[in-house]
Each structure stands twice: as structure tokens, then as C-alpha cells.
Design a protein around this motif. Structure first.
Motif, PDB file in Angstrom:
ATOM      1  N   ALA A 213      -6.337  17.393  -2.536  1.00 27.39           N
ATOM      2  CA  ALA A 213      -7.140  16.272  -2.031  1.00 27.39           C
ATOM      3  C   ALA A 213      -8.291  16.771  -1.169  1.00 27.39           C
ATOM      4  O   ALA A 213      -9.435  16.334  -1.337  1.00 27.39           O
ATOM      5  CB  ALA A 213      -6.253  15.306  -1.240  1.00 27.39           C
ATOM      6  N   CYS A 224      -9.527  12.510  -5.258  1.00 28.94           N
ATOM      7  CA  CYS A 224      -9.151  12.763  -3.863  1.00 28.94           C
ATOM      8  C   CYS A 224      -8.219  11.673  -3.343  1.00 28.94           C
ATOM      9  O   CYS A 224      -7.184  11.964  -2.730  1.00 28.94           O
ATOM     10  CB  CYS A 224     -10.409  12.861  -3.001  1.00 28.94           C
ATOM     11  SG  CYS A 224     -10.080  13.112  -1.252  1.00 28.94           S
ATOM     12  N   VAL A 225      -8.559  10.419  -3.585  1.00 31.74           N
ATOM     13  CA  VAL A 225      -7.730   9.305  -3.122  1.00 31.74           C
ATOM     14  C   VAL A 225      -6.357   9.330  -3.798  1.00 31.74           C
ATOM     15  O   VAL A 225      -5.316   9.133  -3.150  1.00 31.74           O
ATOM     16  CB  VAL A 225      -8.437   7.959  -3.394  1.00 31.74           C
ATOM     17  CG1 VAL A 225      -7.493   6.789  -3.112  1.00 31.74           C
ATOM     18  CG2 VAL A 225      -9.699   7.847  -2.545  1.00 31.74           C
ATOM     19  N   ALA A 226      -6.344   9.594  -5.106  1.00 34.66           N
ATOM     20  CA  ALA A 226      -5.077   9.653  -5.831  1.00 34.66           C
ATOM     21  C   ALA A 226      -4.190  10.773  -5.296  1.00 34.66           C
ATOM     22  O   ALA A 226      -2.976  10.592  -5.104  1.00 34.66           O
ATOM     23  CB  ALA A 226      -5.341   9.856  -7.322  1.00 34.66           C
ATOM     24  N   LEU A 228      -4.293  12.070  -2.284  1.00 31.55           N
ATOM     25  CA  LEU A 228      -3.827  11.688  -0.947  1.00 31.55           C
ATOM     26  C   LEU A 228      -2.638  10.728  -1.027  1.00 31.55           C
ATOM     27  O   LEU A 228      -1.688  10.834  -0.244  1.00 31.55           O
ATOM     28  CB  LEU A 228      -4.961  11.049  -0.149  1.00 31.55           C
ATOM     29  CG  LEU A 228      -6.012  12.000   0.427  1.00 31.55           C
ATOM     30  CD1 LEU A 228      -7.132  11.204   1.094  1.00 31.55           C
ATOM     31  CD2 LEU A 228      -5.373  12.945   1.453  1.00 31.55           C
ATOM     32  N   ALA A 229      -2.696   9.798  -1.976  1.00 28.55           N
ATOM     33  CA  ALA A 229      -1.583   8.856  -2.148  1.00 28.55           C
ATOM     34  C   ALA A 229      -0.313   9.593  -2.567  1.00 28.55           C
ATOM     35  O   ALA A 229       0.782   9.333  -2.028  1.00 28.55           O
ATOM     36  CB  ALA A 229      -1.961   7.800  -3.187  1.00 28.55           C
ATOM     37  N   ILE A 230      -0.440  10.521  -3.508  1.00 29.37           N
ATOM     38  CA  ILE A 230       0.714  11.310  -3.945  1.00 29.37           C
ATOM     39  C   ILE A 230       1.251  12.156  -2.797  1.00 29.37           C
ATOM     40  O   ILE A 230       2.465  12.284  -2.609  1.00 29.37           O
ATOM     41  CB  ILE A 230       0.325  12.188  -5.143  1.00 29.37           C
ATOM     42  CG1 ILE A 230      -0.018  11.318  -6.353  1.00 29.37           C
ATOM     43  CG2 ILE A 230       1.451  13.162  -5.492  1.00 29.37           C
ATOM     44  CD1 ILE A 230      -0.586  12.099  -7.520  1.00 29.37           C
ATOM     45  N   SER A 231       0.332  12.707  -2.010  1.00 30.93           N
ATOM     46  CA  SER A 231       0.739  13.518  -0.861  1.00 30.93           C
ATOM     47  C   SER A 231       1.535  12.684   0.139  1.00 30.93           C
ATOM     48  O   SER A 231       2.569  13.128   0.653  1.00 30.93           O
ATOM     49  CB  SER A 231      -0.489  14.122  -0.183  1.00 30.93           C
ATOM     50  OG  SER A 231      -0.134  14.841   0.969  1.00 30.93           O
ATOM     51  N   ALA A 232       1.070  11.485   0.421  1.00 32.23           N
ATOM     52  CA  ALA A 232       1.771  10.610   1.371  1.00 32.23           C
ATOM     53  C   ALA A 232       3.178  10.282   0.876  1.00 32.23           C
ATOM     54  O   ALA A 232       4.147  10.300   1.649  1.00 32.23           O
ATOM     55  CB  ALA A 232       0.971   9.328   1.591  1.00 32.23           C
ATOM     56  N   ILE A 233       3.281   9.995  -0.424  1.00 29.72           N
ATOM     57  CA  ILE A 233       4.598   9.704  -1.006  1.00 29.72           C
ATOM     58  C   ILE A 233       5.504  10.939  -0.913  1.00 29.72           C
ATOM     59  O   ILE A 233       6.686  10.848  -0.556  1.00 29.72           O
ATOM     60  CB  ILE A 233       4.450   9.253  -2.474  1.00 29.72           C
ATOM     61  CG1 ILE A 233       3.712   7.915  -2.547  1.00 29.72           C
ATOM     62  CG2 ILE A 233       5.819   9.143  -3.147  1.00 29.72           C
ATOM     63  CD1 ILE A 233       3.320   7.494  -3.955  1.00 29.72           C
ATOM     64  N   SER A 236       6.616  11.512   2.720  1.00 29.86           N
ATOM     65  CA  SER A 236       7.574  10.483   3.124  1.00 29.86           C
ATOM     66  C   SER A 236       8.951  10.768   2.539  1.00 29.86           C
ATOM     67  O   SER A 236       9.980  10.681   3.233  1.00 29.86           O
ATOM     68  CB  SER A 236       7.086   9.102   2.669  1.00 29.86           C
ATOM     69  OG  SER A 236       5.839   8.787   3.261  1.00 29.86           O
TER      70      SER A 236
END
Length: 494
Positions: A213, A224-226, A228-233, A236
């Protein structure tokens, strides 16, 4: 198993040699990047020579830390060194870009084991009081590599050819391996069954997605946004897994200890506050101070030299006195002062002024760079030395990677938005600026000064946060005996 003084000296020499190899590998290769990519016909993918190495190293840090606690630091270190030597030779024989990237990824994976196990072995063969001095010696490999790596890489590339940038690791690595086989003892350890596979997978997903990202910032917004979303998941899921794991990859429960929390935060400042900035200093001074590429290199050299001096000095003093908090408080204060001053310096000053200021930042950072690793190690159970060492290094490396990408994006967009009509940021080089009329040179210098001032100021605030964390770091003295650790192992005489 006691170590004789002679054997311990061989141990330190071996670990220092390996640490220097790992640190030098990146700085030497950076100089040869354009030559390597050009000869292999892949200039558009040149960055992956570095990104692939860094990504593999970052992802494997916690895995190797956990393995070191389970199977022993000696075995992980020796295996990593063998793989590093073999992969270095493979890099030199690469005949296409795919081969080189695969070999670099393997090389990066092994470098994570070398970096971590060097620090872990020092922790397991010294008392908490002795640790800062020897960790400082091992840590000195990084600033020395920054000082000599680019020059050495250029000489090797020009006179021997780029494959030798990798092949030179083999003879030095074999010498270090011979010393390590003799010097590194079979250390007492707590053997634990099982491995946190779920934690390793979820952390790898989170880290890989995060690095990708930040790599794509300003290049591909959607990707980049995609990522970041995968990274957050991924992160978590990792936290949930670690809270339930019997043998977690990262012992989150230890962060209930104030020393662990504040020490890890202070360690992160090294990556966020300084490592992220050093790559951009030459460009800044070439543009804002209108210096040549050679002259601009003196500023990072002054910074790194300050870091080297204070790293060794603080390690020696901490081992002699046992006190550690004062070095973190003073070091972060010096860093905040230096970067705050950089934000206020007007363009056009003699170069010695910013050199002195950045040397101050280096002095401050070096004062706690290696020392804080020893402090965190001493606060953790001996059976989890590898895991906590990996965690400290992980937050530092991720912080540097993320902040480096953010700074690059801010500089790119900031300069492009402020340039006068007719100048293209994509083709703006120091040579173009230096050959322009004096008025235009002054305008570009002012633009770069204006763009970097808030960056320096923000990083100064990071060091201010470090001052707070340092004050909150519990006061005390490092123990003289290894049995002061929460879960003692058999003391090793040195």
C-alpha cells in the motif's frame, strides 16, 4: 555453558561481521541498481530489487524471533547464514530479472534471521548490565555500512562488475560461519511445542499488504486503498489470533508491562523519525542549498557519524553504570531540537549549519538506538527473548518503511504543485536546476525549503512523543546478573 574470554571475543567478531554483511548488502546494492536493472532489461521494475528484499525481511522478523525461542538462536543463526551466502551467490549468477528477484527475496528472508539472532545471542550470553555495550558494537554495523556502502558499491560495480556486489558476501560470510561454529554455544533454553501458524499467516498478510500500500501511494490510488483494507483486516485477525494463541508469535500480554510499551514506542521513533528521512536528505540539499551530489552526501554522513559515536558511547556508559533512562530522555530531546531547528532554517545558509544540526539529530538517535533493545530484552522473560527482540525490530522497520513512502509522496506532490509554469516535476533534476537562471534556482530552493519544513517539524513532534515515552520509561538500573530476568536461564560467564 560458560564462555572463555577468547571464545566470547570470537563470538562478538562473528556476530559483528554478519551484522555488517546484512547492513552493507542493501547500501552496496543500491549503488548498483541502475546497472543491474539496465543489463537485465528491467529498468521499470528496478525498485523491486530493494522492495523484495525489504518485504521478505520485514515479514519474517517475528517468525524467526519465535523460532529462535523454540529451537534455539544458534541453529536459526547458522541456518540463516548458510542461506544468505547461497542466495548471495545465486543473485550474482542471475541471468534474468525473475531469477534475481527470487534470490533477493530469499536473501531478505535470511537477513531477518541474521539480524534478530545476533541480538538474541548477545542477550543470551551476557548479563543485562553487559548487554548495552555489546549490542552497541553489533548496532554500529548499520551506520558504518551507510558511510562506506555507496562508495564500495560504486567501486565494485565499476571495476569488478555488478555480480561481485553479491558475490563478495560469500568469502566474508564463510569466514563468519567458521567463527560462529566455534564460538556460538548451545545455549540453555525453554523448549515449547507448537508454532503459531495462524498468527504467522495473518501477520504476513497484514504486513505485505501494508508495504504494498505504501509502495503504491501516489502511483495507483485504487490499489493503495484496496491494499490498506486488506492490511487492516489482516492485522485485526492477527490481534484476535494472538489473544487466543497458547504460544503467540508476538506475546501481546507482555505489553501490559510499562517498560515493554514505552521501550517499543521509543524504538519505533528511530525508524519513523530518522531512518525514513535519510534517503531524501541528499535531494533536499541539492535543491534547497544548490549543492552537487557529492557535497550533498556530507549531510547524511554527518548524521550517521553522530549516530555511530553516541551509539557506542551510550552503550559503554549504560553497561558501566546500569542507568538507561537518561540516555533515552536526552537522546529524544536532542532529536526533537535538531529536527525542529531544521524546520526553521532559512535556505541559503552555509552547508556547515544544517550539517551540524543533522549531526545533533544523529547524536540524539544513536544515544538510544541499540540501548533500548537491551532494556526491552531485560524486561521480558528469557524464554521469549527472540519474540520481543523481533517485535522491537519489526515496529522500527515498519515505521521506517511507511514513513519513507509518506514523505516521498508529500515531497512529490508538494513540489509539483508549487513549481512555476513550464517546469515539469517528473523531469526536474539537480542538473537542470543548477543550469537554470539564478532567479529560478532561488525559486526552486524556496519551494523545497517550504515543502520540507513541515516534514522536519512533524518528525520533530515524533521525537517529542519520544521524550514523553522516555520519561514514562520506568527508572532503574540494568542488573549485573542474568538471574534478574523474569524467567532466568543459566548465567553465561564472559
Amino acid at each position: 555453558m560458560p564462555l572463555s574470554p577468547l571464545r566470547f571475543r570470537f563470538l562478538v567478531i562473528s556476530l559483528l561481521t554478519v551484522s555488517f554483511l546484512g547492513a552493507l548488502d542493501n547500501t552496496v546494492v543500491t549503488t548498483a541498481l541502475a546497472t543491474v536493472a539496465g543489463q537485465l532489461g528491467a529498468l521499470e521494475h528496478m525498485s523491486w530489487i530493494v522492495v523484495g528484499y525489504t518485504l521478505a525481511s520485514t515479514v519474517l522478523l517475528p517468525v524467526f524471533g519465535s523460532l529462535g525461542d523454540r529451537v534455539g538462536a544458534r541453529g536459526v543463526f547458522l541456518a540463516s547464514l548458510v542461506v544468505f551466502i547461497v542466495s548471495s551467490v545465486a543473485c550474482g549468477f542471475a541471468h534474468d530479472f525473475v531469477w534475481l528477484i527470487v534470490a533477493r527475496v530469499i536473501q531478505g528472508m535470511s537477513s531477518a534471521g541474521l539480524q534478530l539472532m545476533s541480538q538474541t545471542i548477545i542477550a543470551e550470553t551476557t548479563t543485562p548490565r553487559q548487554r548495552p555495550k555489546y549490542l552497541a558494537i553489533i548496532g554500529a554495523a548499520f551506520p558504518i555500512a551507510i558511510l562506506i556502502g555507496p562508495v564500495l558499491g560504486g567501486l565494485i560495480t565499476d571495476y569488478w562488475g555488478w555480480p561481485w556486489v553479491f558475490w563478495v558476501n560469500a568469502p566474508v560470510g564463510i569466514l563468519a560461519l567458521a567463527l560462529a561454529l566455534v564460538a556460538i554455544p548451545h545455549l540453555p533454553r525453554t523448549v515449547r511445542a507448537g508454532f503459531d501458524v495462524a498468527g504467522a499467516v495473518t501477520l504476513a498478510i497484514g504486513l505485505v499488504a501494508l508495504v504494498l500500500a505504501v509502495t503504491w501511494i501516489g502511483v495507483d490510488g485504487g490499489a493503495c486503498v484496496a491494499a490498506l483494507a486488506i492490511s487492516a483486516i489482516g492485522f485485526s485477525a492477527f490481534v484476535l489470533v494472538e489473544l487466543r494463541a497458547a504460544q503467540p508469535l508476538v506475546p501481546i500480554r507482555l505489553f501490559a508491562d510499562r517498560t515493554m510499551v514505552t521501550g517499543t514506542a521509543i524504538s519505533a521513533i528511530v525508524g519513523i523519525g530518522l531512518f525514513s528521512l535519510t534517503a531524501y536528505l541528499p535531494t533536499y540539499f541539492q535543491m534547497a542549498y544548490r549543492t552537487s551530489a557529492t557535497v550533498s552526501g556530507f549531510v547524511p554522513i554527518a548524521t550517521v557519524f553522530g549516530m555511530l559515536v553516541s551509539n557506542l558511547t551510550s552503550g559503554w556508559l549504560a553497561s558501566r553504570t546500569g542507568h538507561y533512562r537518561v540516555f533515552a530522555v536526552v537522546g529524544t530531546a536532542l532529536g526533537a531540537t535538531g529536527l525542529g531547528t531544521m524546520a526553521l532554517l532559512p535556505p541559503g545558509l552555509p552547508l556547515w549549519a544544517p550539517m551540524a544540526v543533522m549531526a545533533l539529530v544523529g547524536l540524539g538517535t544513536g544515544a538510544f538506538m541499540s540501548l533500548i533493545v537491551a532494556v526491552v530484552q531485560s524486561a521480558a522473560p528469557a524464554s521469549e527473548t527472540g519474540a520481543v527482540t523481533a517485535t522491537v525490530n519489526l515496529v522500527r522497520q515498519v515505521g521506517a518503511t511507511v514513513t519513507t513512502a509518506i514523505i516521498g509522496t508529500l515531497v512529490g506532490f508538494g513540489v509539483a504543485a508549487a513549481l512555476p509554469a513550464g517546469l515539469d516535476a517528473a523531469t526536474l533534476t539537480p542538473a537542470v536546476v543548477h543550469s537554470a537562471p539564478a532567479r529560478l534556482q532561488a525559486d526552486v530552493a524556496s519551494i523545497y525549503s517550504d515543502v520540507f519544513a513541515p516534514i522536519f517539524g512533524t518528525l520533530a513532534l515524533v521525537y517529542v512523543a519520544g521524550i514523553v515515552a522516555s520519561v514514562l520509561l520506568p527508572a532503574g538500573r540494568l542488573a549485573d546478573a542474568a538471574d534478574a530476568a523474569p524467567e532466568p536461564t543459566e548465567p553465561v560467564a564472559v
